[in-house]
Design a protein around this motif. Structure first.
Motif, PDB file in Angstrom:
ATOM      1  N   THR A  12       0.828  -1.204   0.000  1.00  0.00           N
ATOM      2  CA  THR A  12       0.000   0.000   0.000  1.00  0.00           C
ATOM      3  C   THR A  12       0.864   1.255   0.000  1.00  0.00           C
ATOM      4  OG1 THR A  12      -1.769   1.179   1.159  1.00  0.00           O
ATOM      5  CG2 THR A  12      -0.138   0.072   2.530  1.00  0.00           C
ATOM      6  N   SER A  13       0.295   2.317  -0.562  1.00  0.00           N
ATOM      7  CA  SER A  13       0.917   3.640  -0.464  1.00  0.00           C
ATOM      8  C   SER A  13       0.243   4.458   0.635  1.00  0.00           C
ATOM      9  CB  SER A  13       0.793   4.374  -1.804  1.00  0.00           C
ATOM     10  OG  SER A  13      -0.574   4.477  -2.181  1.00  0.00           O
ATOM     11  N   LYS A  14      -0.804   3.885   1.251  1.00  0.00           N
ATOM     12  CA  LYS A  14      -1.513   4.579   2.324  1.00  0.00           C
ATOM     13  C   LYS A  14      -0.776   4.410   3.652  1.00  0.00           C
ATOM     14  CE  LYS A  14      -6.119   4.198   0.232  1.00  0.00           C
ATOM     15  NZ  LYS A  14      -7.522   3.746   0.447  1.00  0.00           N
ATOM     16  N   GLN A  15      -1.299   5.075   4.666  1.00  0.00           N
ATOM     17  CA  GLN A  15      -0.681   5.019   5.991  1.00  0.00           C
ATOM     18  C   GLN A  15      -0.672   3.600   6.538  1.00  0.00           C
ATOM     19  OE1 GLN A  15      -2.083   7.962   8.754  1.00  0.00           O
ATOM     20  NE2 GLN A  15      -1.502   6.759  10.535  1.00  0.00           N
ATOM     21  N   ARG A  16       0.460   3.208   7.097  1.00  0.00           N
ATOM     22  CA  ARG A  16       0.611   1.880   7.688  1.00  0.00           C
ATOM     23  C   ARG A  16       0.632   1.979   9.209  1.00  0.00           C
ATOM     24  NH1 ARG A  16       4.461  -1.493   3.614  1.00  0.00           N
ATOM     25  NH2 ARG A  16       4.117  -0.254   1.742  1.00  0.00           N
ATOM     26  N   ASP A  17       0.146   0.928   9.823  1.00  0.00           N
ATOM     27  CA  ASP A  17       0.183   0.844  11.285  1.00  0.00           C
ATOM     28  C   ASP A  17       0.549  -0.589  11.640  1.00  0.00           C
ATOM     29  OD1 ASP A  17      -0.102   1.101  13.987  1.00  0.00           O
ATOM     30  OD2 ASP A  17      -2.123   1.948  13.930  1.00  0.00           O
ATOM     31  N   SER A  18       1.816  -0.927  11.343  1.00  0.00           N
ATOM     32  CA  SER A  18       2.263  -2.314  11.464  1.00  0.00           C
ATOM     33  C   SER A  18       2.170  -2.839  12.888  1.00  0.00           C
ATOM     34  CB  SER A  18       3.706  -2.444  10.960  1.00  0.00           C
ATOM     35  OG  SER A  18       3.784  -2.099   9.597  1.00  0.00           O
ATOM     36  N   GLN A  19       2.506  -2.018  13.853  1.00  0.00           N
ATOM     37  CA  GLN A  19       2.511  -2.497  15.237  1.00  0.00           C
ATOM     38  C   GLN A  19       1.105  -2.809  15.725  1.00  0.00           C
ATOM     39  OE1 GLN A  19       5.296  -3.481  16.788  1.00  0.00           O
ATOM     40  NE2 GLN A  19       6.138  -2.945  14.776  1.00  0.00           N
ATOM     41  N   THR A  20       0.137  -1.961  15.335  1.00  0.00           N
ATOM     42  CA  THR A  20      -1.250  -2.266  15.701  1.00  0.00           C
ATOM     43  C   THR A  20      -1.707  -3.550  15.026  1.00  0.00           C
ATOM     44  OG1 THR A  20      -1.817   0.060  16.036  1.00  0.00           O
ATOM     45  CG2 THR A  20      -3.633  -1.435  15.599  1.00  0.00           C
ATOM     46  N   LEU A  21      -1.364  -3.713  13.758  1.00  0.00           N
ATOM     47  CA  LEU A  21      -1.750  -4.925  13.046  1.00  0.00           C
ATOM     48  C   LEU A  21      -1.167  -6.159  13.727  1.00  0.00           C
ATOM     49  CD1 LEU A  21      -2.953  -5.799   9.973  1.00  0.00           C
ATOM     50  CD2 LEU A  21      -0.605  -6.591   9.866  1.00  0.00           C
ATOM     51  N   LEU A  22       0.117  -6.109  14.054  1.00  0.00           N
ATOM     52  CA  LEU A  22       0.774  -7.267  14.662  1.00  0.00           C
ATOM     53  C   LEU A  22       0.156  -7.610  16.009  1.00  0.00           C
ATOM     54  CD1 LEU A  22       4.470  -6.407  13.768  1.00  0.00           C
ATOM     55  CD2 LEU A  22       3.070  -8.245  12.781  1.00  0.00           C
ATOM     56  N   SER A  23      -0.244  -6.595  16.754  1.00  0.00           N
ATOM     57  CA  SER A  23      -0.782  -6.831  18.096  1.00  0.00           C
ATOM     58  C   SER A  23      -2.216  -7.375  18.060  1.00  0.00           C
ATOM     59  CB  SER A  23      -0.756  -5.538  18.908  1.00  0.00           C
ATOM     60  OG  SER A  23      -1.670  -4.582  18.379  1.00  0.00           O
ATOM     61  N   MET A  24      -2.941  -7.132  16.974  1.00  0.00           N
ATOM     62  CA  MET A  24      -4.358  -7.501  16.931  1.00  0.00           C
ATOM     63  C   MET A  24      -4.602  -8.871  16.305  1.00  0.00           C
ATOM     64  SD  MET A  24      -5.499  -4.880  13.875  1.00  0.00           S
ATOM     65  CE  MET A  24      -7.138  -5.461  13.480  1.00  0.00           C
ATOM     66  N   LEU A  25      -3.650  -9.400  15.537  1.00  0.00           N
ATOM     67  CA  LEU A  25      -3.881 -10.651  14.819  1.00  0.00           C
ATOM     68  C   LEU A  25      -3.998 -11.835  15.774  1.00  0.00           C
ATOM     69  CD1 LEU A  25      -1.403 -10.258  11.807  1.00  0.00           C
ATOM     70  CD2 LEU A  25      -3.842  -9.709  11.904  1.00  0.00           C
ATOM     71  N   GLU A  26      -4.785 -12.834  15.367  1.00  0.00           N
ATOM     72  CA  GLU A  26      -4.984 -14.022  16.208  1.00  0.00           C
ATOM     73  C   GLU A  26      -4.040 -15.162  15.830  1.00  0.00           C
ATOM     74  OE1 GLU A  26      -9.111 -14.938  15.910  1.00  0.00           O
ATOM     75  OE2 GLU A  26      -9.740 -13.174  17.044  1.00  0.00           O
ATOM     76  N   TYR A  27      -3.371 -15.071  14.702  1.00  0.00           N
ATOM     77  CA  TYR A  27      -2.353 -16.039  14.266  1.00  0.00           C
ATOM     78  C   TYR A  27      -2.914 -17.458  14.150  1.00  0.00           C
ATOM     79  CZ  TYR A  27       0.708 -12.084  14.908  1.00  0.00           C
ATOM     80  OH  TYR A  27       1.268 -10.834  14.796  1.00  0.00           O
ATOM     81  N   LYS A  28      -4.157 -17.536  13.655  1.00  0.00           N
ATOM     82  CA  LYS A  28      -4.730 -18.842  13.341  1.00  0.00           C
ATOM     83  C   LYS A  28      -4.154 -19.317  12.008  1.00  0.00           C
ATOM     84  CE  LYS A  28      -8.970 -17.463  13.429  1.00  0.00           C
ATOM     85  NZ  LYS A  28     -10.459 -17.441  13.368  1.00  0.00           N
ATOM     86  N   GLN A  29      -3.923 -20.616  11.901  1.00  0.00           N
ATOM     87  CA  GLN A  29      -3.362 -21.187  10.681  1.00  0.00           C
ATOM     88  C   GLN A  29      -4.358 -22.125  10.014  1.00  0.00           C
ATOM     89  OE1 GLN A  29       0.597 -22.164  12.838  1.00  0.00           O
ATOM     90  NE2 GLN A  29       1.166 -22.036  10.676  1.00  0.00           N
ATOM     91  N   GLY A  30      -4.258 -22.217   8.694  1.00  0.00           N
ATOM     92  CA  GLY A  30      -5.127 -23.113   7.950  1.00  0.00           C
ATOM     93  C   GLY A  30      -5.895 -22.378   6.866  1.00  0.00           C
ATOM     94  N   PHE A  31      -6.369 -23.130   5.876  1.00  0.00           N
ATOM     95  CA  PHE A  31      -7.042 -22.543   4.723  1.00  0.00           C
ATOM     96  C   PHE A  31      -8.444 -22.071   5.108  1.00  0.00           C
ATOM     97  CE2 PHE A  31      -8.789 -22.411   0.393  1.00  0.00           C
ATOM     98  CZ  PHE A  31      -7.723 -21.819  -0.282  1.00  0.00           C
ATOM     99  N   PRO A  32      -8.865 -20.912   4.625  1.00  0.00           N
ATOM    100  CA  PRO A  32     -10.185 -20.381   4.993  1.00  0.00           C
ATOM    101  C   PRO A  32     -11.326 -21.167   4.370  1.00  0.00           C
ATOM    102  CG  PRO A  32      -9.184 -19.008   3.304  1.00  0.00           C
ATOM    103  CD  PRO A  32      -8.132 -19.993   3.727  1.00  0.00           C
ATOM    104  N   GLU A  33     -12.494 -21.056   4.972  1.00  0.00           N
ATOM    105  CA  GLU A  33     -13.695 -21.697   4.428  1.00  0.00           C
ATOM    106  C   GLU A  33     -14.178 -20.934   3.199  1.00  0.00           C
ATOM    107  OE1 GLU A  33     -18.251 -22.981   5.758  1.00  0.00           O
ATOM    108  OE2 GLU A  33     -17.056 -21.681   7.050  1.00  0.00           O
ATOM    109  N   ILE A  34     -14.543 -21.654   2.167  1.00  0.00           N
ATOM    110  CA  ILE A  34     -15.110 -21.054   0.967  1.00  0.00           C
ATOM    111  C   ILE A  34     -16.609 -21.345   0.956  1.00  0.00           C
ATOM    112  CG2 ILE A  34     -15.059 -20.965  -1.559  1.00  0.00           C
ATOM    113  CD1 ILE A  34     -12.477 -20.009  -0.161  1.00  0.00           C
ATOM    114  N   LEU A  35     -17.426 -20.299   0.831  1.00  0.00           N
ATOM    115  CA  LEU A  35     -18.875 -20.457   0.770  1.00  0.00           C
ATOM    116  C   LEU A  35     -19.326 -20.580  -0.678  1.00  0.00           C
ATOM    117  CD1 LEU A  35     -20.080 -17.779   3.363  1.00  0.00           C
ATOM    118  CD2 LEU A  35     -19.648 -20.202   3.753  1.00  0.00           C
ATOM    119  N   ARG A  36     -20.166 -21.551  -0.950  1.00  0.00           N
ATOM    120  CA  ARG A  36     -20.736 -21.710  -2.294  1.00  0.00           C
ATOM    121  C   ARG A  36     -22.237 -21.450  -2.292  1.00  0.00           C
ATOM    122  NH1 ARG A  36     -16.428 -24.953  -1.613  1.00  0.00           N
ATOM    123  NH2 ARG A  36     -14.814 -24.760  -3.223  1.00  0.00           N
ATOM    124  N   GLY A  37     -22.749 -21.051  -1.162  1.00  0.00           N
ATOM    125  CA  GLY A  37     -24.137 -20.644  -1.069  1.00  0.00           C
ATOM    126  C   GLY A  37     -25.100 -21.799  -0.923  1.00  0.00           C
TER     127      GLY A  37
END
Length: 433
Positions: free
Chosen positions: A310-335
């Motif tokens: 991004t060329s927009k404002q970054r807030d890396s420390q806030t991002l790092l502190s808020m993540l839950e660090y779950k691992q694994g492929f996300p669920e895909i919804l097909r409706g």
């Protein structure tokens, strides 16, 4: 009709036509190639600038891109009444349950996205963090709400979402020397020694440490490692077929040279959605959209914490502190099929659900009366809409309607194909009524 300011507005037991906002972010698709541009042009009766990127078409009440009531001829901006203002004067259009749970405002925001170039590695805060960020930095975090969201592909759509699995991360640490060099070998070696089944907490701690070191690296170190990685991959592609992720990383580097997000992509899941598939994202999940066009629905918020691509404002420390660090492929919804023509997408969030309806010529679809409001977006074709009024209304591509609670809608196609999307409060919220 009812007077509001100098404008006549339909009574609040009728569907209301809307004029909606556009965002011209630099990652958008340029000119007539953009679905966003076409919808905005038809909706606003304005011409398309062939040199300008059109990124997002907003439908809702958020102040960053509010919708306005439209009745008859186009309304001059200084005479326009916003949807939010109109709802505040007619709270009954939301239904009692919605007002009780979310107050006198639309709890969801509907968008169309046209993505030419990757947009930032980001996450959205939960409600508690959103309130804190808005209080401390209101010019950056413009509201105090969380922003769970769902992207429903209307073309092939690419994204990064969530952290790769334990096993995949071990493979990355063995095959991408630039990451090990950038974050230091200690954590990488420790992670490689952890047993997946016995050390999930330890592995999570090490992932957090590795990603933190990666996203906090100096600009000079990042520039050196991205350059080194690019040279290595360009050499290796002469000898072997590069992996999908390696090809993606080279593409991201061409868009964002020297950006830490280029290397960070190695540790995030690469997701490719076919048309009609959806991806949902809860609070504190890292993600980035890469290319394609989608319908996006979310809680009414514009809170984004960015840290790469991004060329927009970054807030890396806030991002790092808020993540839950779950691992694994996300669920895909097909409706879930509701009728031969209508499919419903139900994410695990109370604020919204989305229906996709594709009608062949002369076919009809009925959207039953429900205890909450709906937004209808027509993206292709034309037809008629019957809301139990004295006459049917014509609807066509670019039309957007706000439909009050407790109103049944029938739509009939008059073109070869009529395609529309309906966004509403998640139907599970009304099961006890």
């Amino acid at each position: 009709m009812e007077e509001c300011g100098s404008i006549e507005i339909a009574k609040n037991n009728n569907p209301v036509r809307l004029r909606c906002a556009v965002q011209n972010y630099d990652w958008g698709i340029v000119g007539n190639n953009s679905q966003v541009a076409r919808l905005f042009s038809l909706n606003s009766r304005s011409s398309i600038d062939s040199t300008k990127p059109y990124a997002e078409f907003w439908i809702g009440t958020h102040e960053s891109g509010p919708s306005f009531i439209h009745h008859g001829a186009w309304i001059r901006p200084n005479h326009a009444v916003s949807l939010k203002s109109w709802i505040s004067q007619h709270p009954g259009v939301l239904g009692d349950k919605v007002v009780e749970k979310w107050g006198v405002d639309l709890p969801f925001l509907l968008k169309v996205l046209s993505v030419e170039k990757a947009l930032s590695i980001q996450a959205h805060p939960d409600k508690e963090l959103a309130k804190a960020l808005h209080k401390s930095h209101p010019s950056v975090y413009k509201d105090d709400n969380h922003k769970p969201e769902m992207a429903l592909a209307i073309t092939e759509f690419e994204a990064l979402c969530g952290f790769i699995s334990f096993k995949e991360l071990k493979g990355v640490l063995c095959s991408v020397p630039e990451i090990v060099e950038l974050v230091g070998g200690g954590n990488a070696k420790q992670f490689l020694c952890v047993n997946e089944w016995d050390g999930s907490e330890k592995g999570k701690e090490l992932l957090e440490s590795i990603f933190g070191e990666l996203m906090s690296a100096s600009n000079d170190a990042t520039r050196e490692m991205v350059s080194k990685m690019k040279r290595r991959l360009n050499r290796e592609k002469k000898k072997r077929k590069l992996t999908v992720k390696e090809l993606l990383v080279l593409r991201l580097e061409s868009q964002y040279p020297d950006d830490v997000g280029v290397i960070a992509a190695f540790v995030l899941n690469y997701v490719k959605l076919n048309r009609g598939e959806a991806l949902y994202l809860g609070p504190n999940e890292p993600h980035a959209y890469i290319s394609g066009e989608c319908i996006e629905c979310m809680a009414t918020s514009d809170n984004v914490v960015r840290a790469g691509l991004t060329s927009k404002q970054r807030d890396s420390q806030t991002l790092l502190s808020m993540l839950e660090y779950k691992q694994g492929f996300p669920e895909i919804l097909r409706g879930v099929s509701l009728t031969p023509y209508t499919t419903r997408y139900l994410p695990p969030f109370d604020e919204f659900e989305v229906d996709c309806c594709i009608l062949p010529r002369a076919a009809s679809a009925v959207f039953p009366s429900i205890p909450g409001p709906s937004l209808f977006l027509f993206i292709a074709g034309k037809g008629t809409l019957d809301a139990g009024l004295s006459k049917e209304d014509m609807v066509e591509e670019g039309e957007v309607l706000f439909v009050p609670a407790y109103m049944e809608i029938r739509v009939t196609a008059e073109s070869t194909e009529l395609q529309l999307y309906r966004a509403g409060v998640n139907s599970r919220c009304f099961k006890d009524l």
